[in-house]
Design a protein around this motif. Sequence first.
Motif, PDB file in Angstrom:
ATOM      1  N   GLY A 133       0.831  -1.207   0.000  1.00  0.00           N
ATOM      2  CA  GLY A 133       0.000   0.000   0.000  1.00  0.00           C
ATOM      3  C   GLY A 133       0.863   1.253   0.000  1.00  0.00           C
ATOM      4  O   GLY A 133       0.598   2.210  -0.739  1.00  0.00           O
ATOM      5  N   SER A 134       1.922   1.242   0.810  1.00  0.00           N
ATOM      6  CA  SER A 134       2.812   2.409   0.868  1.00  0.00           C
ATOM      7  C   SER A 134       3.511   2.616  -0.474  1.00  0.00           C
ATOM      8  O   SER A 134       3.659   3.751  -0.946  1.00  0.00           O
ATOM      9  CB  SER A 134       3.843   2.239   1.983  1.00  0.00           C
ATOM     10  OG  SER A 134       3.203   2.166   3.239  1.00  0.00           O
ATOM     11  N   LEU A 135       3.953   1.500  -1.111  1.00  0.00           N
ATOM     12  CA  LEU A 135       4.595   1.619  -2.422  1.00  0.00           C
ATOM     13  C   LEU A 135       3.626   2.185  -3.448  1.00  0.00           C
ATOM     14  O   LEU A 135       3.985   3.073  -4.241  1.00  0.00           O
ATOM     15  CB  LEU A 135       5.108   0.244  -2.875  1.00  0.00           C
ATOM     16  CG  LEU A 135       6.399  -0.237  -2.199  1.00  0.00           C
ATOM     17  CD1 LEU A 135       6.624  -1.724  -2.454  1.00  0.00           C
ATOM     18  CD2 LEU A 135       7.601   0.573  -2.714  1.00  0.00           C
ATOM     19  N   ALA A 136       2.393   1.682  -3.447  1.00  0.00           N
ATOM     20  CA  ALA A 136       1.396   2.171  -4.411  1.00  0.00           C
ATOM     21  C   ALA A 136       1.158   3.666  -4.206  1.00  0.00           C
ATOM     22  O   ALA A 136       1.131   4.438  -5.176  1.00  0.00           O
ATOM     23  CB  ALA A 136       0.094   1.379  -4.259  1.00  0.00           C
ATOM     24  N   LEU A 137       1.013   4.089  -2.945  1.00  0.00           N
ATOM     25  CA  LEU A 137       0.766   5.506  -2.653  1.00  0.00           C
ATOM     26  C   LEU A 137       1.968   6.363  -3.040  1.00  0.00           C
ATOM     27  O   LEU A 137       1.815   7.466  -3.570  1.00  0.00           O
ATOM     28  CB  LEU A 137       0.455   5.688  -1.161  1.00  0.00           C
ATOM     29  CG  LEU A 137      -0.896   5.104  -0.692  1.00  0.00           C
ATOM     30  CD1 LEU A 137      -0.967   5.063   0.831  1.00  0.00           C
ATOM     31  CD2 LEU A 137      -2.059   5.918  -1.258  1.00  0.00           C
ATOM     32  N   ALA A 138       3.177   5.842  -2.777  1.00  0.00           N
ATOM     33  CA  ALA A 138       4.374   6.632  -3.058  1.00  0.00           C
ATOM     34  C   ALA A 138       4.634   6.746  -4.565  1.00  0.00           C
ATOM     35  O   ALA A 138       5.125   7.770  -5.043  1.00  0.00           O
ATOM     36  CB  ALA A 138       5.585   6.006  -2.369  1.00  0.00           C
ATOM     37  N   LEU A 139       4.304   5.673  -5.314  1.00  0.00           N
ATOM     38  CA  LEU A 139       4.643   5.653  -6.740  1.00  0.00           C
ATOM     39  C   LEU A 139       3.597   6.323  -7.619  1.00  0.00           C
ATOM     40  O   LEU A 139       3.879   6.694  -8.767  1.00  0.00           O
ATOM     41  CB  LEU A 139       4.864   4.199  -7.206  1.00  0.00           C
ATOM     42  CG  LEU A 139       6.130   3.527  -6.651  1.00  0.00           C
ATOM     43  CD1 LEU A 139       6.138   2.026  -6.977  1.00  0.00           C
ATOM     44  CD2 LEU A 139       7.382   4.201  -7.234  1.00  0.00           C
ATOM     45  N   LYS A 140       2.375   6.511  -7.086  1.00  0.00           N
ATOM     46  CA  LYS A 140       1.310   6.974  -7.989  1.00  0.00           C
ATOM     47  C   LYS A 140       1.452   8.431  -8.417  1.00  0.00           C
ATOM     48  O   LYS A 140       0.793   8.850  -9.363  1.00  0.00           O
ATOM     49  CB  LYS A 140      -0.076   6.674  -7.404  1.00  0.00           C
ATOM     50  CG  LYS A 140      -0.618   7.631  -6.384  1.00  0.00           C
ATOM     51  CD  LYS A 140      -1.953   7.100  -5.873  1.00  0.00           C
ATOM     52  CE  LYS A 140      -2.467   7.916  -4.702  1.00  0.00           C
ATOM     53  NZ  LYS A 140      -2.827   9.301  -5.045  1.00  0.00           N
ATOM     54  N   THR A 141       2.336   9.189  -7.755  1.00  0.00           N
ATOM     55  CA  THR A 141       2.521  10.559  -8.237  1.00  0.00           C
ATOM     56  C   THR A 141       3.337  10.594  -9.535  1.00  0.00           C
ATOM     57  O   THR A 141       3.205  11.517 -10.318  1.00  0.00           O
ATOM     58  CB  THR A 141       3.236  11.442  -7.185  1.00  0.00           C
ATOM     59  OG1 THR A 141       4.467  10.835  -6.840  1.00  0.00           O
ATOM     60  CG2 THR A 141       2.375  11.592  -5.933  1.00  0.00           C
ATOM     61  N   ARG A 142       4.169   9.569  -9.764  1.00  0.00           N
ATOM     62  CA  ARG A 142       4.997   9.574 -10.972  1.00  0.00           C
ATOM     63  C   ARG A 142       4.667   8.489 -11.981  1.00  0.00           C
ATOM     64  O   ARG A 142       5.235   8.455 -13.064  1.00  0.00           O
ATOM     65  CB  ARG A 142       6.474   9.403 -10.598  1.00  0.00           C
ATOM     66  CG  ARG A 142       6.988  10.521  -9.721  1.00  0.00           C
ATOM     67  CD  ARG A 142       8.484  10.486  -9.730  1.00  0.00           C
ATOM     68  NE  ARG A 142       9.015  11.420  -8.769  1.00  0.00           N
ATOM     69  CZ  ARG A 142      10.257  11.833  -8.768  1.00  0.00           C
ATOM     70  NH1 ARG A 142      11.092  11.372  -9.663  1.00  0.00           N
ATOM     71  NH2 ARG A 142      10.678  12.681  -7.868  1.00  0.00           N
ATOM     72  N   GLY A 151      -1.508  -3.550   7.432  1.00  0.00           N
ATOM     73  CA  GLY A 151      -2.618  -3.379   6.504  1.00  0.00           C
ATOM     74  C   GLY A 151      -2.598  -2.032   5.813  1.00  0.00           C
ATOM     75  O   GLY A 151      -1.797  -1.152   6.150  1.00  0.00           O
ATOM     76  N   PHE A 152      -3.499  -1.894   4.824  1.00  0.00           N
ATOM     77  CA  PHE A 152      -3.528  -0.660   4.027  1.00  0.00           C
ATOM     78  C   PHE A 152      -3.794   0.563   4.903  1.00  0.00           C
ATOM     79  O   PHE A 152      -3.303   1.653   4.636  1.00  0.00           O
ATOM     80  CB  PHE A 152      -4.591  -0.757   2.921  1.00  0.00           C
ATOM     81  CG  PHE A 152      -4.537   0.413   1.970  1.00  0.00           C
ATOM     82  CD1 PHE A 152      -3.602   0.452   0.943  1.00  0.00           C
ATOM     83  CD2 PHE A 152      -5.397   1.492   2.123  1.00  0.00           C
ATOM     84  CE1 PHE A 152      -3.534   1.542   0.081  1.00  0.00           C
ATOM     85  CE2 PHE A 152      -5.333   2.593   1.269  1.00  0.00           C
ATOM     86  CZ  PHE A 152      -4.400   2.618   0.236  1.00  0.00           C
ATOM     87  N   GLY A 153      -4.552   0.369   5.971  1.00  0.00           N
ATOM     88  CA  GLY A 153      -4.873   1.487   6.872  1.00  0.00           C
ATOM     89  C   GLY A 153      -3.630   2.131   7.475  1.00  0.00           C
ATOM     90  O   GLY A 153      -3.628   3.319   7.791  1.00  0.00           O
ATOM     91  N   ALA A 154      -2.563   1.355   7.642  1.00  0.00           N
ATOM     92  CA  ALA A 154      -1.330   1.885   8.232  1.00  0.00           C
ATOM     93  C   ALA A 154      -0.343   2.354   7.156  1.00  0.00           C
ATOM     94  O   ALA A 154       0.698   2.917   7.470  1.00  0.00           O
ATOM     95  CB  ALA A 154      -0.678   0.813   9.105  1.00  0.00           C
ATOM     96  N   ALA A 155      -0.690   2.111   5.884  1.00  0.00           N
ATOM     97  CA  ALA A 155       0.233   2.457   4.789  1.00  0.00           C
ATOM     98  C   ALA A 155       0.288   3.956   4.562  1.00  0.00           C
ATOM     99  O   ALA A 155      -0.690   4.659   4.753  1.00  0.00           O
ATOM    100  CB  ALA A 155      -0.210   1.756   3.501  1.00  0.00           C
ATOM    101  N   SER A 156       1.452   4.435   4.160  1.00  0.00           N
ATOM    102  CA  SER A 156       1.590   5.839   3.749  1.00  0.00           C
ATOM    103  C   SER A 156       2.880   6.003   2.967  1.00  0.00           C
ATOM    104  O   SER A 156       3.856   5.273   3.198  1.00  0.00           O
ATOM    105  CB  SER A 156       1.589   6.774   4.962  1.00  0.00           C
ATOM    106  OG  SER A 156       2.854   6.763   5.571  1.00  0.00           O
ATOM    107  N   ALA A 157       2.893   6.959   2.058  1.00  0.00           N
ATOM    108  CA  ALA A 157       4.090   7.214   1.254  1.00  0.00           C
ATOM    109  C   ALA A 157       5.267   7.589   2.151  1.00  0.00           C
ATOM    110  O   ALA A 157       6.408   7.218   1.889  1.00  0.00           O
ATOM    111  CB  ALA A 157       3.812   8.320   0.235  1.00  0.00           C
TER     112      ALA A 157
END
Lengths: 272, 272
Positions: A13-22, A119-125
Amino acid sequence: MNVSVAGLGLIGGSLALALKTRHRVTGFDIDVSTRDAALAAGIDVVGALDALLPADAVIVATPIAAIVPTLEALASRAGTAVLLDVASVRAPVEAFAASAPAGCRIVGLHPMAGRSGSGFGAASAELLELRPFLVVPTARSDTAAMALAGVLARDAGGEVTVCSAAQHDRIVAVLSALPLALASALAITGSETVDGNLAAFSGPGFGDSTRLALTSPELGSALLLANAPNVRTALEGVRAILAELDRAIATGDVAALKELLSRAAEARRRLV
Amino acid sequence: MNVSVAGLGLIGGSLALALKTRHRVTGFDIDVSTRDAALAAGIDVVGALDALLPADAVIVATPIAAIVPTLEALASRAGTAVLLDVASVRAPVEAFAASAPAGCRIVGLHPMAGRSGSGFGAASAELLELRPFLVVPTARSDTAAMALAGVLARDAGGEVTVCSAAQHDRIVAVLSALPLALASALAITGSETVDGNLAAFSGPGFGDSTRLALTSPELGSALLLANAPNVRTALEGVRAILAELDRAIATGDVAALKELLSRAAEARRRLV
């Protein structure tokens, strides 16, 4: 790039959130409510693992026991997609890659990041920002695939270190598995010594020293078992030093005790 | 109140700084440059231990090995002054108090606070804020002296917990000595496993888990040796759990491993 992520827990989840800006990120998780949460957070999701392909890269970020099966499911149909996986123990992936379909490409991409939530709830960029990302080649890596792993690690905010699978597993045994084992042993010993709450007594040291005991038993046992030989070697090292400390305390050997503690302080300063 | 502080290091200096907003504080340290630094920070200083008397309270905050000698030097001439000491191991003070001059009053006042720095330069009133202060009666305590200790603890920003010397020493063996021993063993094992710097590899867990290894060897060896019986019992507990973990890893016993890690997580949640 088109980047797919299989498994949208804390790391995926953190990877998805971090990568979606680029990048154009597409995610999948076997859990429907996780998919819904990811969608609400602005991540494109699909309803099946297969639908993550075609892509330029697929990052496998499932729980550790599911990583090799997921790579297996993807490998024969990956085409030009580079398969990356976040496994925190490399030996099983290395063994799989050695006999994976010719032409598929597999690279380890292990971000050294974590927190006690899951879990996704704890994920963040932010979880990944400036963290070391260990990039680990396999028998199915090539230069282009290694370079792509480096680009994604940096685009996720991390700092790249390349190491072999053997080096990786020896290091994480000391960096992750051993601190978990010691924090757990300390927490249990604390509860056996003190009745009830320690909060009235404890300085910051005990809280810091036992924080890793909050790791989920599923993740923790996977970390310890999947890397058993290295973890046992590391445990043996720690137990020998504890025996030395105990001997020095039992005999009142101040010089030996100071020498051990000086070695430890010097090692801490050098290592961290 | 007129409060004197003997020993202006990390803890004594922090107490002097924290108490001087509500009390008339006078400090002494055997080190001249420490006295100068304290004076520059607005603390009245005197040039000899004797000159700390008369006072309503004298807090002895020297290194642990000097605490009983300092109490001894003060006890026969303390008059109505209550002698307090910050010893982080109570057994030696308890033994001294039992045969101290009749009429003198001695109470333990141990703030559970610390940081890796040391000396007056690292001292600050904030170090003590909301920290637990363990107030420990001796054979030379009375109700008024215990009450005075409680007032000073609260005025220094702390939260008071009263416990017996035996309880105190059992608890600090687990809370302070054991985390120090484990952090030291982990740091040494890390340096034996990994060549050079670990920073390129390490997540936040290893740094937290080894922070206490930076404790000065003098303080560390005093903590371990002065409380030897309790520390050895605590070490024995940890070593038994590490042996259990190793057995579960060696035999691939997932259930036993999860059970141990669940116990640890539950203990951590309950204790901290």
